[in-house]
Design an enzyme around this catalytic site. Structure first.
Site, short mmCIF file in Angstrom:
data_model
loop_
_atom_site.label_atom_id
_atom_site.label_comp_id
_atom_site.label_asym_id
_atom_site.label_seq_id
_atom_site.Cartn_x
_atom_site.Cartn_y
_atom_site.Cartn_z
CB VAL A 173 -0.94 0.02 1.22
CG1 VAL A 173 -1.83 1.26 1.19
CG2 VAL A 173 -1.80 -1.25 1.25
CG ASP A 206 -8.81 -11.30 6.54
OD1 ASP A 206 -8.58 -11.88 7.62
OD2 ASP A 206 -7.93 -10.75 5.87
#
EC number: 2.7.12.1
Length: 903
Positions: free
Chosen positions: A641, A752
């Site tokens: 990221v 998740d």
């Protein structure tokens, strides 16, 4: 050329714009080719399935998934368009000067070298059409448009040249008609010509503009330039431009070619600008801004005027880019719409097929059970009702006796000729009369008994038969074989009506009923007559009286119950046999449905999702360009990221780069992107702005998917480490539940939920991110995904539902209640992931801390219950959390009274 040193930026940027167009066109063409191949394969597979399995799938799930023919034809035309620069102008000199400026060299003669003037001043101009193409060697030739090259001796062939000889540009008087129509093809090794062709239209004295442009109507994408050397346009030139607009519906970039006297003082709008605006040939708002006009939609594109040749690149390059991109944006939008529509159909059909696989066996079993209950209930009635029926018949006879005698006395015989004085008749006629009186009694008695018997089982018909018929109707519709199972279903319903609708059996005129009546009449004792009597009312009454008294209620009741049981048994056996046939038909159909469901999940939907990701990413890069990567923000299992300052007018952004290692990961990523992109915006989910496929990632060694999303302040893990007060933590829990509820409402599972997948804004409000494992339940293959600590035990079996997110929230809520990121003791002791999974499956859970509030502990315990069916629904969890928050946080003095931080 006048100013060759000024041509650098124009050539460089214009070449880059055409290069990007061609590169994107190749990607679009590849995607379109694969899309057409995909739909062709789907169509062929569907045809093969229909031919091998009969008509079952002929009207089934895949018929509506297709590439509309008109869309396919339109897209084929778009990707087949070659970029052209078309140069028009007031006169040949202006056109030639603009061409030289664009190529950066004095290729065409200007001024006195070009010969006489054209247009109004010089009507004798005979300059032909010019076409510039790329080649390794410089050469000139004459060719008929779109046909063949002419063998013709040109002046350029006689020696070396830097500027095209004037003689080759002009049509000679002695040339034959074919050579007069020929265009001069000039082949150059030039960077711009590698990306696009250039056409300079002939003088209007040689060929009208509409004829010259006729060959440009198909197969090209034109960038139309109009060179202006005068202060304004004449009426003939405006008329010519109108014909250009009718022939090619594209905007025009007008370029002012400098003349000796300055036409207008600097900073003022020119007369040419006012004229073009009044004729709606350019947009008034754009003006002659050197930066170019803002992006416009394809249908609203307008022309532009560049009044400074030295700064032409600032106008022409954005204009060319806009024209080139607009068509590709429209094409990618259309193609992506086809992808998304069919992908949504695939996903919806996966839901339908999954439901069919689950519900059909249950319907068959339910039908069998209900019929068995109905059979048992009716058989019990038949067995226990005989004595009641005997009493009912006696009571019925007593209540009806007087009326029966009266009706018998007034009976008019049929097929018997009666004498006027009721004289005695033959024995044969007397027997007929007696039979008709007996029939009257049996019919009336049958009606009364049948009505009472029907009412005794009426509630069973309403409870069982209606439900059975609805189940059968549903099973009939789902077979998809009207020629086979429809007949079986109708037969079953007829059996039900015949066997269980008791009044139909008694009241109908069927042979069964007539046989039944005959059996009842045999119970009546025969009456013997010595002498034929007179047939009077008294005689009729006497016959009826004797017949009624001769009836045996016990035998009649026994006969009725026996008939009822016999019909019931035969109907039950026929029903069971027909149901087995129906079940066999459904078994084969469900096997084919499951096979199709697997193909949709494993092959069709993922492949189409990848095509959709590619078309959407191509559209995003066309509209917004490639994002610039900033500093690294974090790394995960599947990507890195980065910070992205600005993209698509949104700032700041976060950019997640994912490099799928193989086709499976590509397809999974594409499906997950589709689910996320299809979600409506929600304040508790991180917004996904778009995607770009970077083919040059890692120096061109790999292809990366760049997902551009909303940038938030920090994740929950970092927030807990920094310290959050109780009220903030409980609000975060509420935000997470709200986000999960929204996902479940859209038919998606997150799978998740964990600390790092919950992001916080500057006010510490939470948003769920990383929908990487997010999938609809019908599209799940049972894969084991997630973070071990937060994974529910059933995840390891591959069979799970959305309650796994409730389990994960329970673990997350434990962390929120502790206020720290320290692992639970039961998990911290595990030396490996396998040991952790084993302990979780055995029931190991986080420990209770002394600081926990009782209601909080009960809630998290309920959420991580080992039995998925015992976990609370999020619609119950949310108000419970709100109640806890109101109780613990209303009074600021009690914020830490019941639940202390443990960090």
């Amino acid at each position: 050329m006048e100013n060759p040193q000024k041509a650098g930026p124009l050539l460089r940027d214009l070449t880059r714009a055409f290069s990007h167009y061609n590169k994107h066109n190749l990607l679009l063409k590849k995607n379109l080719k694969e899309t057409i191949a995909f739909f062709r394969e789907i169509r062929q597979n569907h045809s093969n399935t229909c031919s091998t399995s009969g008509p079952e799938l002929d009207s089934g799930q895949l018929r509506c998934i297709s590439f509309p023919r008109h869309d396919e034809d339109h897209l084929q035309k778009v990707v087949g368009c070659a970029p052209y620069i078309l140069i028009l102008g007031q006169d040949c000199s202006a056109r030639y000067q603009l061409l030289n400026c664009m190529l950066g060299e004095r290729l065409l003669p200007l001024g006195s070298d070009a010969g006489g003037a054209c247009g109004v001043e010089g009507g004798a101009c005979r300059r032909r059409k010019l076409c510039f193409t790329h080649g390794r060697q410089t050469r000139l030739s004459l060719a008929l448009p779109g046909q063949y090259e002419l063998v013709h001796q040109l002046a350029a062939h006689c020696g070396r040249w830097d500027t095209v000889p004037r003689e080759d540009l002009e049509i000679q008087e002695c040339e034959d008609p074919a050579q007069r129509l020929a265009e001069l093809e000039i082949t150059l090794h030039h960077a711009l010509l590698q990306e696009a062709k250039i056409m300079v239209l002939p003088c209007r004295n040689v060929q009208p503009v509409e004829e010259a442009l006729e060959d440009c109507r198909r197969g090209i994408l034109p960038i139309i330039l109009y060179a202006v050397s005068k202060a304004t346009l004449s009426a003939d030139q405006l008329s010519e431009l109108q014909k250009v607009r009718e022939t090619l519906p594209y905007p025009v970039c007008f370029v002012r070619i400098p003349t000796e006297p300055a036409p207008d003082p600097p900073g003022q709008r020119s007369a040419l600008f006012a004229q073009l605006v009044s004729q709606e040939l350019i947009g008034g708002a754009a003006g002659n801004c050197a930066c170019g006009a803002p992006a416009q939609t394809p249908g609203k594109m307008q022309g532009i005027l560049g009044e400074d040749l030295e700064r032409l690149h600032r106008v022409l390059v954005p204009f060319a880019r806009q024209v080139l991109q607009s068509q590709q944006v429209e094409a990618t939008t259309l193609l992506n719409a086809v992808h998304c529509r069919c992908l949504d159909l695939f996903i919806n059909q996966a839901f339908d097929m999954q439901r069919d696989l689950q519900i059909t066996p249950r319907r068959l079993e339910y039908t069998r059970e209900k019929e068995g209950e109905l059979y048992s209930s009716l058989m019990a009635i038949a067995n226990r009702k005989q004595e009641e029926m005997k009493e009912m018949i006696v009571e019925t006879l007593e209540s009806m006796k007087e009326q029966l005698l009266e009706d018998a006395a007034n009976l008019e015989f049929t097929d018997i000729i009666m004498t006027s004085n009721s004289e005695p008749m033959s024995s044969k006629d007397i027997k007929v009369c007696i039979s008709q009186i007996q029939d009257l009694i049996v019919i009336r008695l049958n009606q009364a008994v049948a009505n009472k018997l029907t009412s005794s089982v009426d509630y069973l018909r309403e409870s069982f038969v209606g439900t059975l018929e609805r189940c059968l109707c549903s099973l009939e519709k789902s077979t998809g074989e009207p020629c086979a199972h429809n007949v079986t279903s109708n037969h079953l319903k007829q059996i039900l009506n015949a066997a269980y609708h008791v009044e139909v059996t008694f009241h109908s005129g069927s042979s069964v009923t007539r046989l039944f009546w005959e059996q009842i009449k045999q119970i009546i004792h025969r009456i013997s007559w010595v002498n034929p009597p007179s047939v009077t009312s008294e005689w009729k009454r006497k016959v009826a009286q004797d017949a009624i008294e001769s009836l045996s209620a016990a035998k009649l009741a026994k006969s009725i119950c026996s008939q009822f049981r016999t019909r019931l048994n035969s109907s039950h056996e026929a029903f069971a046999s027909s149901l087995r046939q129906l079940e066999e038909g459904h078994t084969g159909r469900l096997e084919r449905t499951e096979d199709l469901w697997l193909r949709v999940r494993k092959d069709h939907a993922p492949r189409l999702a990848r095509l959709s990701l590619e078309s959407r990413s191509l559209r995003d890069i066309l509209l917004h360009g490639k994002p610039k990567l900033g500093r690294e923000l974090g790394r995960g299992q599947y990507g890195v990221v980065y910070l992205c300052d600005n993209w698509a007018g949104r700032h700041p952004c976060a950019l997640k780069s994912v490099v799928p290692p193989d086709d499976k990961h590509w397809n999974d990523l594409a499906l997950e992107f589709h689910y996320t992109r299809s979600l409506p915006k929600h304040e508790r989910l991180v917004n996904l702005h778009g995607s770009v496929i970077d083919h040059s990632y890692g120096g061109g060694s790999s292809i990366a998917v760049l997902l551009i999303m909303e940038r938030l302040h920090r994740d929950l893990y970092t927030g807990l480490k920094a310290g959050l007060v109780l009220k903030e933590r409980l609000q975060i829990a509420l935000d997470v539940v709200e986000g999960i509820r929204f996902l479940h409402g859209q038919g998606l599972l997150h799978r998740d939920i964990k600390l790092k997948n919950v992001l916080l804004d500057k006010q510490n409000r939470a948003k769920i991110t990383d929908l990487g494992f997010c999938k609809p339940e019908a599209m799940m293959s049972g894969s084991i995904v997630g973070t071990p600590i937060h994974m529910a035990p059933e995840l390891f079996t591959g069979k799970y539902d959305n309650s796994v997110d409730v389990y994960a929230f329970g673990i997350l809520f434990w962390y929120l209640c502790t206020g720290s990121v320290k692992l639970p003791e039961a998990f911290e002791r595990c030396s490996s992931k396998d040991q952790l999974w084993t302990n979780v499956k055995k029931g190991s859970r986080p420990e209770r801390l002394a600081s926990f509030d009782e209601e909080c502990w009960q809630l998290m315990e309920a959420c991580w219950n080992g039995d998925p069916s015992q976990r609370p629904l999020l619609g119950i969890v949310q108000p419970s959390l709100q109640s806890i928050m109101d109780r613990l946080c209303n009074d600021s003095d009690q914020k830490s009274g019941n639940l202390e931080d443990s960090n």
